[in-house]
Each structure stands twice: as structure tokens, then as C-alpha cells.
Design an enzyme around this catalytic site. Structure first.
Site, PDB file in Angstrom:
ATOM      1  N   THR A 166       0.797  -1.235   0.000  1.00 13.07           N
ATOM      2  CA  THR A 166       0.000   0.000   0.000  1.00 13.07           C
ATOM      3  C   THR A 166       0.826   1.281   0.000  1.00 13.07           C
ATOM      4  O   THR A 166       0.251   2.377   0.059  1.00 13.07           O
ATOM      5  CB  THR A 166      -0.932   0.043   1.240  1.00 13.07           C
ATOM      6  OG1 THR A 166      -0.143  -0.175   2.406  1.00 13.07           O
ATOM      7  CG2 THR A 166      -2.036  -0.989   1.156  1.00 13.07           C
ATOM      8  N   TYR A 199       0.944   1.776  -8.107  1.00  8.73           N
ATOM      9  CA  TYR A 199       0.031   1.133  -7.147  1.00  8.73           C
ATOM     10  C   TYR A 199      -1.325   0.844  -7.805  1.00  8.73           C
ATOM     11  O   TYR A 199      -1.848  -0.266  -7.713  1.00  8.73           O
ATOM     12  CB  TYR A 199      -0.131   2.033  -5.919  1.00  8.73           C
ATOM     13  CG  TYR A 199      -1.209   1.613  -4.958  1.00  8.73           C
ATOM     14  CD1 TYR A 199      -1.062   0.492  -4.152  1.00  8.73           C
ATOM     15  CD2 TYR A 199      -2.394   2.351  -4.852  1.00  8.73           C
ATOM     16  CE1 TYR A 199      -2.062   0.108  -3.269  1.00  8.73           C
ATOM     17  CE2 TYR A 199      -3.399   1.982  -3.971  1.00  8.73           C
ATOM     18  CZ  TYR A 199      -3.231   0.858  -3.182  1.00  8.73           C
ATOM     19  OH  TYR A 199      -4.231   0.481  -2.315  1.00  8.73           O
ATOM     20  N   LYS A 214      -3.069  -2.807  -8.477  1.00  6.11           N
ATOM     21  CA  LYS A 214      -4.360  -3.166  -7.872  1.00  6.11           C
ATOM     22  C   LYS A 214      -5.377  -3.522  -8.954  1.00  6.11           C
ATOM     23  O   LYS A 214      -6.188  -4.431  -8.782  1.00  6.11           O
ATOM     24  CB  LYS A 214      -4.879  -2.022  -7.000  1.00  6.11           C
ATOM     25  CG  LYS A 214      -4.068  -1.769  -5.731  1.00  6.11           C
ATOM     26  CD  LYS A 214      -4.080  -2.935  -4.740  1.00  6.11           C
ATOM     27  CE  LYS A 214      -5.430  -3.168  -4.113  1.00  6.11           C
ATOM     28  NZ  LYS A 214      -5.386  -4.262  -3.104  1.00  6.11           N
TER      29      LYS A 214
HETATM   30  N1  NAP Z   1      -4.813   2.440   2.845  1.00  6.11           N
HETATM   31  C1  NAP Z   1      -5.600   3.046   1.969  1.00  6.11           C
HETATM   32  O1  NAP Z   1      -5.734   4.280   1.952  1.00  6.11           O
HETATM   33  C2  NAP Z   1      -6.397   2.242   0.974  1.00  6.11           C
HETATM   34  C3  NAP Z   1      -7.187   2.937   0.033  1.00  6.11           C
HETATM   35  C4  NAP Z   1      -7.929   2.191  -0.890  1.00  6.11           C
HETATM   36  C5  NAP Z   1      -7.879   0.811  -0.869  1.00  6.11           C
HETATM   37  N2  NAP Z   1      -7.108   0.163   0.033  1.00  6.11           N
HETATM   38  C6  NAP Z   1      -7.060  -1.299  -0.001  1.00  6.11           C
HETATM   39  O2  NAP Z   1      -7.636  -1.810   1.197  1.00  6.11           O
HETATM   40  C7  NAP Z   1      -6.994  -3.049   1.531  1.00  6.11           C
HETATM   41  C8  NAP Z   1      -6.486  -2.985   2.973  1.00  6.11           C
HETATM   42  O3  NAP Z   1      -5.541  -1.905   3.056  1.00  6.11           O
HETATM   43  P1  NAP Z   1      -4.905  -1.423   4.431  1.00  6.11           P
HETATM   44  O4  NAP Z   1      -4.957   0.062   4.445  1.00  6.11           O
HETATM   45  O5  NAP Z   1      -5.483  -2.201   5.558  1.00  6.11           O
HETATM   46  O6  NAP Z   1      -3.382  -1.858   4.184  1.00  6.11           O
HETATM   47  P2  NAP Z   1      -2.184  -1.974   5.226  1.00  6.11           P
HETATM   48  O7  NAP Z   1      -2.542  -1.354   6.513  1.00  6.11           O
HETATM   49  O8  NAP Z   1      -0.972  -1.530   4.484  1.00  6.11           O
HETATM   50  O9  NAP Z   1      -2.102  -3.552   5.459  1.00  6.11           O
HETATM   51  C9  NAP Z   1      -1.661  -4.419   4.459  1.00  6.11           C
HETATM   52  C10 NAP Z   1      -1.247  -5.722   5.104  1.00  6.11           C
HETATM   53  O10 NAP Z   1      -0.654  -6.546   4.071  1.00  6.11           O
HETATM   54  C11 NAP Z   1       0.531  -7.104   4.595  1.00  6.11           C
HETATM   55  N3  NAP Z   1       1.480  -7.467   3.556  1.00  6.11           N
HETATM   56  C12 NAP Z   1       2.279  -6.653   2.844  1.00  6.11           C
HETATM   57  N4  NAP Z   1       3.067  -7.372   2.024  1.00  6.11           N
HETATM   58  C13 NAP Z   1       2.735  -8.681   2.230  1.00  6.11           C
HETATM   59  C14 NAP Z   1       3.187  -9.895   1.695  1.00  6.11           C
HETATM   60  N5  NAP Z   1       4.171  -9.963   0.784  1.00  6.11           N
HETATM   61  N6  NAP Z   1       2.619 -11.032   2.109  1.00  6.11           N
HETATM   62  C15 NAP Z   1       1.651 -11.025   3.053  1.00  6.11           C
HETATM   63  N7  NAP Z   1       1.179  -9.898   3.604  1.00  6.11           N
HETATM   64  C16 NAP Z   1       1.726  -8.730   3.196  1.00  6.11           C
HETATM   65  C17 NAP Z   1       1.082  -6.004   5.484  1.00  6.11           C
HETATM   66  O11 NAP Z   1       2.055  -6.558   6.340  1.00  6.11           O
HETATM   67  P3  NAP Z   1       3.287  -5.622   6.818  1.00  6.11           P
HETATM   68  O12 NAP Z   1       2.724  -4.567   7.664  1.00  6.11           O
HETATM   69  O13 NAP Z   1       4.165  -6.597   7.525  1.00  6.11           O
HETATM   70  O14 NAP Z   1       3.901  -5.086   5.551  1.00  6.11           O
HETATM   71  C18 NAP Z   1      -0.176  -5.535   6.186  1.00  6.11           C
HETATM   72  O15 NAP Z   1      -0.481  -6.328   7.293  1.00  6.11           O
HETATM   73  C19 NAP Z   1      -5.895  -3.256   0.484  1.00  6.11           C
HETATM   74  O16 NAP Z   1      -6.399  -4.074  -0.548  1.00  6.11           O
HETATM   75  C20 NAP Z   1      -5.646  -1.867  -0.059  1.00  6.11           C
HETATM   76  O17 NAP Z   1      -5.127  -1.889  -1.369  1.00  6.11           O
HETATM   77  C21 NAP Z   1      -6.373   0.840   0.971  1.00  6.11           C
END
Ligand code: NAP
Length: 292
Positions: A61, A124, A128
Site C-alpha cells: 500500500t 500502485y 491493484k
Molecule cells: N490504505 C488506503 O488508503 C487504501 C485505500 C484504498 C484501498 N485500500 C485497499 O484496502 C486493503 C487494505 O488496506 P490497508 O490500508 O489495511 O493496508 P495496510 O494497513 O498496508 O495492510 C496491508 C497488510 O498486508 C501485509 N502485507 C504486505 N506485504 C505482504 C506480503 N508480501 N505477504 C503477506 N502480507 C503482506 C502487510 O504486512 P506488513 O505490515 O508486515 O507489511 C499488512 O499487514 C488493500 O487491498 C488496499 O489496497 C487501501
């Protein structure tokens, strides 16, 4: 029902890990127990756990860093979800996956529906979009929820950054030309849980019936300047703020490695018609998130 939750320490995954507790048997994993960049790791975990439902809250992300690590971002966001979808299909399991408003270029000028053509303008967003397409092409049973501007107080995000900036600076300049839907990770998790609960008796059949792509965010939108003003107004420790002034600014004045879409508001009508679970306005969610 047996749920395999991936990404259980992320913003959304951490909340899902709590809201899923009452839904059935739960196996919650994160990196390095599963590596979404490694197809063998994904296959092994799914084949061992044998879930009825896989919920993928993992993602790469870091939008700016993705510009310099496009292969890793593509492996995690683009290829990995397709492998998950293949494994889910082999088991007859459902897959619930999240995507982003950043699949759009932000030039439409009104809210985006699921029918609108994606056109990502950064790595990104490209990765996605590739993940969405990889899940869809497998032809299994899936729900993809595109969401936007996700925040929680547990991890660095726009909300925590604004609170931090206000403690270090006399004045803040925040862009007012980026507009979308600030979405509280807990709200997203609770809605996701309610959707799963609706189909709890027959999860595979339920997801089969609803299979598709949905926009799912808070119930309204704002620009980042409006969002920042509200964050500071609701700050539970406002006395720690140094900033006495907050000025509107333009994205062009703050160059970043990744270009962001300016207007990426998502239209959630399809979700509302299909699931009939109300969405909370961003101001209400923010006030609850900051009521600590
Ligand atoms: N954040 C935003 O503003 C946003 C906006 C729109 C959509 N989304 C989508 O919403 C969903 C959830 O996002 P979020 O904000 O909760 O993201 P986040 O807080 O960044 O969490 C992502 C998780 O994925 C894990 N991860 C990263 N690389 C990995 C790998 N190689 N294998 C296994 N796990 C891995 C991370 O672990 P580590 O912490 O150890 O890296 C973290 O626990 C995602 O699909 C994202 O694209 C997010």
C-alpha cells in the site's frame, strides 16, 4: 464456516480479525506466515487451511514506494490475488478481496461507478487493477470491494500524519484539490462482517449469487483540506497542537513520486442496492475513530 483472513495486522485486517470472531472458525495470518509475493506460499497456506471463505486484506500500500518497487508491488497486488482466486476455486471457496479508487485517473469530475473504465495513473493503481482482473478472470466466486482513503489510528495514515504535523508546525498547508471518501478501517470491517453474516448459512452459495465488483466507502466525500480541518477539530489532545493556522493548497505544489488521481469519489449505489447495509458519513466515522 471456516474463514482464512490474510493481512491480519494491517489497518483493515486488524479490525477484521476482531469483527470475524463471532462468524465461525477463523485462521488469521500475515507476512511472513504467508508471503503474497510467493505463489508457492499462497498455495501451501490455502491447501493446508481449506477454508470456505478467504478474505484478502493484504496489499502493498505504499503508493510512492511502489514507483521504485513495481515488481514487488505487482507480485503482491497483481499476481498474488489471482493465485488466491485459483486456490479458492479448486476448494469451492469464496474469495473476498479489496481494491482501490486509485484504479481511476480522477478526471471524470463526478463519482465513479463500477461501469466506469479504470485508467490508473500510478504503479500502485496499475497493480491493484491487475489484481482485480486476475481474480475476475479465474471465474470463481468472489466479492471485490473497491474502497478509498482508508485510515485507522493504529498505523501511519493521513489522520495520524495530520495530528503529527499539527504538533510540529505553526501552520499547515493541506491540498484541497484531492477529493474522495475517507473510510474508517473499522467501518469497512464491520460492513464486511455483516455481509458475511448475511450469507453465513451457505457462504459459497451466497457469494456466488452476489459475485462481482462493488464500490464500498464511507457514505460521503470531502477534500483533504476539509478532512484535515475536521481531524484537528476532533483531536482528543488538541492542547498539544502547535498549529494555529491551516491553509488550503494545491497538489501541484507538493510533488510526490506517485501521481494521485484528483477526484476519485466512488459511487456506492450498487453496494447499497445489493446488500442494504447503510454507510456512515465520513464526519461521523471520524468522530468515533478519534473518540479515544
Ligand atoms: N490504505 C488506503 O488508503 C487504501 C485505500 C484504498 C484501498 N485500500 C485497499 O484496502 C486493503 C487494505 O488496506 P490497508 O490500508 O489495511 O493496508 P495496510 O494497513 O498496508 O495492510 C496491508 C497488510 O498486508 C501485509 N502485507 C504486505 N506485504 C505482504 C506480503 N508480501 N505477504 C503477506 N502480507 C503482506 C502487510 O504486512 P506488513 O505490515 O508486515 O507489511 C499488512 O499487514 C488493500 O487491498 C488496499 O489496497 C487501501
Amino acid at each position: 464456516m471456516k474463514i482464512l483472513l490474510l493481512g491480519s495486522t494491517g489497518q483493515v485486517g486488524w479490525e477484521l480479525n476482531r469483527t470475524f470472531l463471532t462468524l465461525g472458525e477463523l485462521v488469521a495470518l500475515d507476512y511472513p506466515q504467508i508471503d503474497m509475493a510467493d505463489p508457492d506460499s499462497i498455495r501451501l497456506v490455502v491447501q493446508e487451511v481449506k477454508p470456505n471463505l478467504i478474505v484478502n486484506a493484504t496489499a502493498y500500500t505504499n503508493v510512492d514506494k511502489a514507483e521504485i518497487e513495481p515488481e514487488l508491488a505487482m507480485a503482491i497486488n497483481g499476481t498474488g490475488p489471482g493465485i488466491l482466486a485459483q486456490e479458492a476455486k479448486k476448494l469451492g471457496a469464496g474469495l473476498l478481496h479489496y481494491s482501490t479508487d486509485y484504479v481511476f485517473d480522477g478526471t471524470k469530475g463526478s463519482s465513479y461507478t463500477e461501469e466506469d473504465q479504470p485508467n490508473p495513473i500510478n504503479v500502485y493503481g496499475e497493480t491493484k487493477l491487475a489484481g482485480e482482473e486476475a481474480v475476475q478472470i479465474v471465474g470463481g466466486t468472489y466479492l471485490i470491494f473497491r474502497t478509498s482513503w482508508v485510515y485507522s489510528l493504529r498505523r501511519p495514515c493521513f489522520v495520524t500524519k495530520v495530528l503529527e504535523w499539527a504538533r510540529k508546525n505553526d501552520a499547515l498547508s493541506i491540498v484541497d484539490d484531492q477529493i474522495s471518501n475517507p473510510t474508517w478501517a473499522r467501518m469497512l470491517a464491520e460492513v464486511t462482517s455483516q455481509i458475511i453474516a448475511q450469507g453465513q448459512a451457505q457462504p459459497e452459495d451466497y457469494i456466488k449469487e452476489k459475485t462481482g465488483l462493488y464500490h464500498l466507502t464511507s457514505g460521503n466525500s470531502c477534500n483533504r483540506y476539509e478532512w484535515a480541518k475536521e481531524i484537528l477539530a476532533l483531536d482528543p489532545m488538541a492542547s498539544e497542537q502547535l498549529a494555529h493556522e491551516i491553509q488550503p493548497a494545491k497538489t501541484i505544489d507538493f510533488p510526490t513520486p506517485a501521481v494521485r488521481p484528483l477526484y476519485s469519489v466512488l459511487n456506492c449505489r450498487k453496494y447499497q442496492e445489493c446488500f442494504n447495509i447503510p454507510l456512515i458519513g465520513w464526519e461521523k466515522s471520524l468522530s468515533l475513530a478519534l473518540d479515544v
